[in-house]
Design a protein around this motif. Sequence first.
Motif, PDB file in Angstrom:
ATOM      1  N   ALA A  87       0.831  -1.208   0.000  1.00 45.94           N
ATOM      2  CA  ALA A  87       0.000   0.000   0.000  1.00 45.94           C
ATOM      3  C   ALA A  87       0.866   1.260   0.000  1.00 45.94           C
ATOM      4  N   LEU A  88       1.914   1.264   0.816  1.00 49.08           N
ATOM      5  CA  LEU A  88       2.802   2.427   0.874  1.00 49.08           C
ATOM      6  C   LEU A  88       3.555   2.618  -0.440  1.00 49.08           C
ATOM      7  N   LEU A  89       4.054   1.530  -1.011  1.00 52.92           N
ATOM      8  CA  LEU A  89       4.808   1.637  -2.260  1.00 52.92           C
ATOM      9  C   LEU A  89       3.927   2.136  -3.401  1.00 52.92           C
ATOM     10  N   GLN A  90       2.678   1.692  -3.450  1.00 51.70           N
ATOM     11  CA  GLN A  90       1.773   2.166  -4.495  1.00 51.70           C
ATOM     12  C   GLN A  90       1.491   3.655  -4.334  1.00 51.70           C
ATOM     13  N   ASN A  95       1.907   4.271  -8.493  1.00 55.36           N
ATOM     14  CA  ASN A  95       1.929   3.210  -9.491  1.00 55.36           C
ATOM     15  C   ASN A  95       1.158   2.006  -8.958  1.00 55.36           C
ATOM     16  N   PRO A  96       0.108   1.569  -9.653  1.00 50.95           N
ATOM     17  CA  PRO A  96      -0.727   0.476  -9.134  1.00 50.95           C
ATOM     18  C   PRO A  96      -0.049  -0.887  -9.134  1.00 50.95           C
ATOM     19  N   LEU A  97       1.104  -1.001  -9.799  1.00 48.25           N
ATOM     20  CA  LEU A  97       1.793  -2.293  -9.841  1.00 48.25           C
ATOM     21  C   LEU A  97       2.935  -2.379  -8.833  1.00 48.25           C
ATOM     22  N   ALA A  98       3.087  -1.367  -7.999  1.00 47.32           N
ATOM     23  CA  ALA A  98       4.186  -1.367  -7.038  1.00 47.32           C
ATOM     24  C   ALA A  98       3.873  -2.305  -5.880  1.00 47.32           C
ATOM     25  N   ALA A  99       4.867  -3.101  -5.483  1.00 41.92           N
ATOM     26  CA  ALA A  99       4.781  -3.979  -4.314  1.00 41.92           C
ATOM     27  C   ALA A  99       6.203  -4.417  -4.005  1.00 41.92           C
ATOM     28  N   SER A 100       6.382  -5.071  -2.866  1.00 39.60           N
ATOM     29  CA  SER A 100       7.736  -5.451  -2.476  1.00 39.60           C
ATOM     30  C   SER A 100       8.349  -6.456  -3.445  1.00 39.60           C
ATOM     31  N   LEU A 250       9.912   2.504   5.413  1.00 39.63           N
ATOM     32  CA  LEU A 250       8.963   1.635   6.120  1.00 39.63           C
ATOM     33  C   LEU A 250       8.644   0.388   5.297  1.00 39.63           C
ATOM     34  N   SER A 251       8.458   0.572   3.987  1.00 42.21           N
ATOM     35  CA  SER A 251       8.132  -0.555   3.119  1.00 42.21           C
ATOM     36  C   SER A 251       9.257  -1.579   3.086  1.00 42.21           C
ATOM     37  N   PRO A 273      -3.881  -4.387  -1.069  1.00 43.13           N
ATOM     38  CA  PRO A 273      -4.239  -2.961  -1.152  1.00 43.13           C
ATOM     39  C   PRO A 273      -5.266  -2.662  -2.238  1.00 43.13           C
ATOM     40  N   HIS A 274      -5.211  -3.399  -3.365  1.00 38.06           N
ATOM     41  CA  HIS A 274      -6.196  -3.173  -4.416  1.00 38.06           C
ATOM     42  C   HIS A 274      -7.590  -3.594  -3.973  1.00 38.06           C
ATOM     43  N   LEU A 275      -7.675  -4.702  -3.257  1.00 41.76           N
ATOM     44  CA  LEU A 275      -8.971  -5.124  -2.718  1.00 41.76           C
ATOM     45  C   LEU A 275      -9.564  -4.039  -1.834  1.00 41.76           C
ATOM     46  N   VAL A 276      -8.735  -3.452  -0.989  1.00 44.28           N
ATOM     47  CA  VAL A 276      -9.217  -2.411  -0.077  1.00 44.28           C
ATOM     48  C   VAL A 276      -9.584  -1.147  -0.850  1.00 44.28           C
ATOM     49  N   ARG A 277      -8.753  -0.762  -1.802  1.00 46.16           N
ATOM     50  CA  ARG A 277      -9.041   0.462  -2.574  1.00 46.16           C
ATOM     51  C   ARG A 277     -10.326   0.311  -3.394  1.00 46.16           C
ATOM     52  N   LEU A 278     -10.597  -0.911  -3.866  1.00 49.39           N
ATOM     53  CA  LEU A 278     -11.838  -1.128  -4.619  1.00 49.39           C
ATOM     54  C   LEU A 278     -13.070  -0.858  -3.775  1.00 49.39           C
ATOM     55  N   SER A 279     -12.932  -0.947  -2.448  1.00 48.73           N
ATOM     56  CA  SER A 279     -14.062  -0.668  -1.558  1.00 48.73           C
ATOM     57  C   SER A 279     -14.292   0.826  -1.378  1.00 48.73           C
ATOM     58  N   GLY A 280     -13.371   1.635  -1.867  1.00 49.31           N
ATOM     59  CA  GLY A 280     -13.508   3.087  -1.752  1.00 49.31           C
ATOM     60  C   GLY A 280     -12.666   3.708  -0.662  1.00 49.31           C
ATOM     61  N   ILE A 281     -11.946   2.911   0.109  1.00 48.10           N
ATOM     62  CA  ILE A 281     -11.107   3.448   1.190  1.00 48.10           C
ATOM     63  C   ILE A 281      -9.831   4.039   0.583  1.00 48.10           C
ATOM     64  N   ARG A 282      -9.563   5.292   0.883  1.00 54.39           N
ATOM     65  CA  ARG A 282      -8.396   5.980   0.340  1.00 54.39           C
ATOM     66  C   ARG A 282      -7.504   6.574   1.442  1.00 54.39           C
ATOM     67  N   LYS A 283      -8.093   6.973   2.566  1.00 53.03           N
ATOM     68  CA  LYS A 283      -7.317   7.577   3.645  1.00 53.03           C
ATOM     69  C   LYS A 283      -6.393   6.536   4.268  1.00 53.03           C
ATOM     70  N   HIS A 284      -5.118   6.903   4.429  1.00 49.34           N
ATOM     71  CA  HIS A 284      -4.131   5.911   4.819  1.00 49.34           C
ATOM     72  C   HIS A 284      -4.283   5.420   6.252  1.00 49.34           C
TER      73      HIS A 284
END
Length: 685
Positions: A87-90, A95-100, A250-251, A273-284
């Motif tokens: 989530a932090l890296l994205q 970039n939606p493809l960012a991950a560890s 942190l990441s 993180p994509h699953l969560v963002r699809l629900s509309g949650i944006r605030k970190h």
Amino acid sequence: MNDNHNNEASIGMTWRVIGIFGGGIAALFVLSLLSLCFGEAKIPAATVLDGLLRRQDVMEHNLLWDIRMPRTVIGILAGAALAAAGALLQTITKNPLAASDTLGINAGAYFMVVLGVVAFPALQQQFPFVLAAAGGLLAALTAYFLSGGRKATPIRLALSGMIVSMVLGAFTTAIHIFKQTETQNLFLWGSGSLIQLDWSGVEYAWPFVIALLGVAMLAGRQFDALELDESTARSLGQRVGLTRAMGLGLSVLLAAIVVSVVGPIGFVGLVAPHLVRLSGIRKHRLLIPASALWGALLITAADLLARMVRSNLGEMPVGAVMAIIGAPWLIWLVLTKMKNISGSGSGQSSMNIGGVALRMRFAPTAISMAALLIVIILVSLSLGGTRIPIAELLGSLVGGGDSSYSVLLNLRLPRTLVAAGGGIALAISGVLIQSAVRNPLADASIIGVTSGAGFGALVVLVALPNLTIFALPFAAIAGGIIAAAFVFFLAWRKSLNPSVLILLGIAVSAIGSAGIQAMIVKASLWNSTALIWLTGTTYGRGWNQFYSMMIFLLILLPVAYYLGRKFDLLAFGDESSVGLGLPVRGTRLWAMIIGVLLAAGAVASVGTIGFLGLMAPHAVRMMIGHHTRRSIILSGLLGGLLLVIADTLGRTIMAPKEIPSGLIIMLIGSPYFLFLMYRSLVRKF
């Protein structure tokens, strides 16, 4: 009216938050209970509940508390850390493809841990987290800057991360092969394993994970500002650079602590993180804990699935299961959610990777390279445990000379010719695939052919060992073709868009690699010829492999040369090519088909050799510029030359021990690969 609308939106968001957290916690609780039930010995749910509430000194309760509970808890911690890191890296890369894993952090941490076991055992024993964090940070920074930093597009970031992971993977494989005894136990760990023998792993990891998650949530508002335009964020008093650096740190730390305990596990930081963002949650402040919760749920589910679906080979590593779950998610993401996937600008589709062509004359260059290839083949035949004088060698080849060398030549000659043929096929395959996807950093390994072929071969090695000699080439070819066909089928609706092809190839490669890892670990193949074959080797190759390789070359090379002029037009971009009357999708498909068949034929003969299909075409483009027909000839000659040299070095520099040819190519190609990315970056910016 607006107030009503805002109230409805607020109520809807509240219910979504309740669903994400409440549903996630409930699902995690159920999965955790099931995880405690399943394993080598099943424990009834009633016994599990009784053991959790009233532990007694009985076998089931001891198994539950000393083995199953640590495994379940470390899975929850690992999933939470990797998902929060994703989530932090994205956010910091936008970039939606960012991950560890896509940024190479997991590969960097894994490499440093393996290196530490061999080179710094005392340091690795005392400070595994420090080594893992150092490796992960270096890998992340390398991938981020090679992709262009904040200007990177999703495709370029994914490709840069894959390149860094491949480079580090090459050196990790080299350590595994040269230090088999010391690193044998790291194979299971290297595939991502939650197996715990006590609570030490949990006790080591949980303070780090909880503290880092707490810091990330407390800094939620600063990360929220990164969603804005940079100038807007600065005008609001945000220190954007410092926030990005904190997010990256942190990441890396979150991913490193996971890798140092359970090994590299991919796709969690991409999917959760994509699953969560699809629900509309944006605030970190909500996004980070929600991602952590669903990451924990994903890994727990993957681990439970691995234990429930046990084959004759045993339990799959959780990292392999997570790849099988996560790769389809990446495919869905690419096909449905990413509209401007390739970014803008010509730099995304240019075949020029930087530097000025030397403009060497084609005919003299081709003649010189052909003569050099013949000379190197003769030198290779003369070298080995028993050296053959060149005069005797030439005499034996034409039917004269000392007959005592004939047996030796019957062993060396087909092997050397197979190396030459395999190098020719891989290099020309690289020319065609790069033309098809309009990317000079693509080859058979990028679009899934190599891992598919390796998986097909291993299926035979594990399931039908008695048929290995006869079935291995066919299984490798079938695996490579099936993987490529799957990628083409999915990308067809996107008109075989080059960026789509590469991203889908990365996903399919992950699935094939997961299968390979699982079979190597579970069939105990790390000390066998299977691992060497997967690295790429010409050892023991005979006339049968040479004849099969020649069939591919004699059929496919004339077709590729004939279509070369059409392939040239692919470099201009789709709109320009259509304007010139070229059927773009059909031409691209033909280039891919021929390239895939050549690569599959080469893999069947010499194993999975990487980087050769990248190095040779680029070196030729530096010599003569972009010209497909001439590149086919010169790249083929250069590829054959490189693999024959690698074969010769492999069987002579550490004789009688042999170094796999593919490993030598990887060690040469890895730094060159990074150099290509750097040149590409310099040219673009």
